[in-house]
Motif scaffolding. Structure first.
Motif, short mmCIF file in Angstrom:
data_model
loop_
_atom_site.label_atom_id
_atom_site.label_comp_id
_atom_site.label_asym_id
_atom_site.label_seq_id
_atom_site.Cartn_x
_atom_site.Cartn_y
_atom_site.Cartn_z
N ALA A 1 0.92 -1.12 0.09
CA ALA A 1 0.09 0.01 -0.07
C ALA A 1 0.99 1.27 -0.05
CB ALA A 1 -0.99 -0.10 1.23
N PHE A 2 1.81 1.33 0.86
CA PHE A 2 2.89 2.51 0.87
C PHE A 2 3.53 2.40 -0.45
CE2 PHE A 2 6.75 4.34 1.55
CZ PHE A 2 6.68 5.54 2.41
N LEU A 3 3.88 1.61 -1.10
CA LEU A 3 4.87 1.60 -2.38
C LEU A 3 3.69 2.16 -3.66
CD1 LEU A 3 7.41 -1.02 -1.75
CD2 LEU A 3 7.87 1.55 -1.93
N LYS B 1 12.98 1.30 3.29
CA LYS B 1 12.83 0.20 4.67
C LYS B 1 12.44 1.22 5.63
CE LYS B 1 15.37 -2.25 7.94
NZ LYS B 1 14.39 -3.16 8.34
N THR B 2 13.26 2.52 5.65
CA THR B 2 13.08 3.40 6.68
C THR B 2 11.79 4.18 6.46
OG1 THR B 2 15.55 3.65 6.89
CG2 THR B 2 14.02 5.29 7.65
N ALA B 3 11.53 4.45 5.38
CA ALA B 3 10.37 5.22 4.96
C ALA B 3 9.03 4.50 5.28
CB ALA B 3 10.37 5.82 3.88
N VAL B 4 9.00 3.20 4.98
CA VAL B 4 7.85 2.19 5.06
C VAL B 4 7.83 2.00 6.95
CG1 VAL B 4 6.73 0.19 4.84
CG2 VAL B 4 7.88 1.15 3.08
N GLU B 5 8.86 1.76 7.45
CA GLU B 5 8.60 1.37 9.01
C GLU B 5 8.29 2.74 9.59
OE1 GLU B 5 12.53 -0.59 9.83
OE2 GLU B 5 11.76 -2.35 8.88
#
Length: 148
Positions: A20-22, A142-146
């Motif tokens: 969903a984020f991407l 990784k950092t942005a999604v988390e």
């Protein structure tokens, strides 16, 4: 000359959340410092045919980019192609997502770059820079999604 760069990232979020984020391409500035601004047409959920229009800064130059979603298979696969006419374009790119356990996802990110006109001379440099940055790019995703 055309070539591909890719990387993978292990993200501590369920595959549905990462997808969903991407899929919401307007999140790109959160992990790609080259993206200055981005819009989506039409509004609403991303689907095959959705266009993301952005302004990016590469090597000190701003260019306009248009990417069209060509494949959308939630929550595992997104593909795009660049519809803009720049000297170096991404003829194909995408995300492949795989659940690797409860609450973890492996995502593979790739782009195939191709030069046009004088871009045929520059695509090797663009590929070299993209390949060099690929591990850091995966870490920024990784950092942005988390953090979302």
């Amino acid at each position: 000359m055309a070539g591909q760069f890719e990387t993978t990232a292990e993200i501590n979020r369920p595959v549905e959340e990462v997808f969903a984020f991407l899929a919401e391409g307007t999140n790109d500035p959160k992990f790609s410092p080259r993206v200055q601004e981005i819009t989506k047409t039409p509004e609403g959920p991303t689907a095959v045919g959705t266009i993301f229009t952005s302004t990016v800064k590469d090597a000190g130059m701003k260019t306009g980019r248009k990417f069209r979603i060509t494949e959308y298979d939630a929550p595992h696969r997104i593909r795009w192609t660049e519809a803009s006419k720049n000297i170096v374009t991404a003829t194909e790119g995408g995300y492949d997502l795989e659940s690797t356990g409860p609450g973890t996802t492996r995502v593979r990110i790739f782009n195939v770059l191709e030069g046009h006109g004088v871009g045929k001379l520059l695509v090797g440099f663009a590929l070299g820079a993209a390949r060099k940055d690929a591990p850091a790019f995966g870490q920024r995703i990784k950092t942005a999604v988390e953090a979302s």
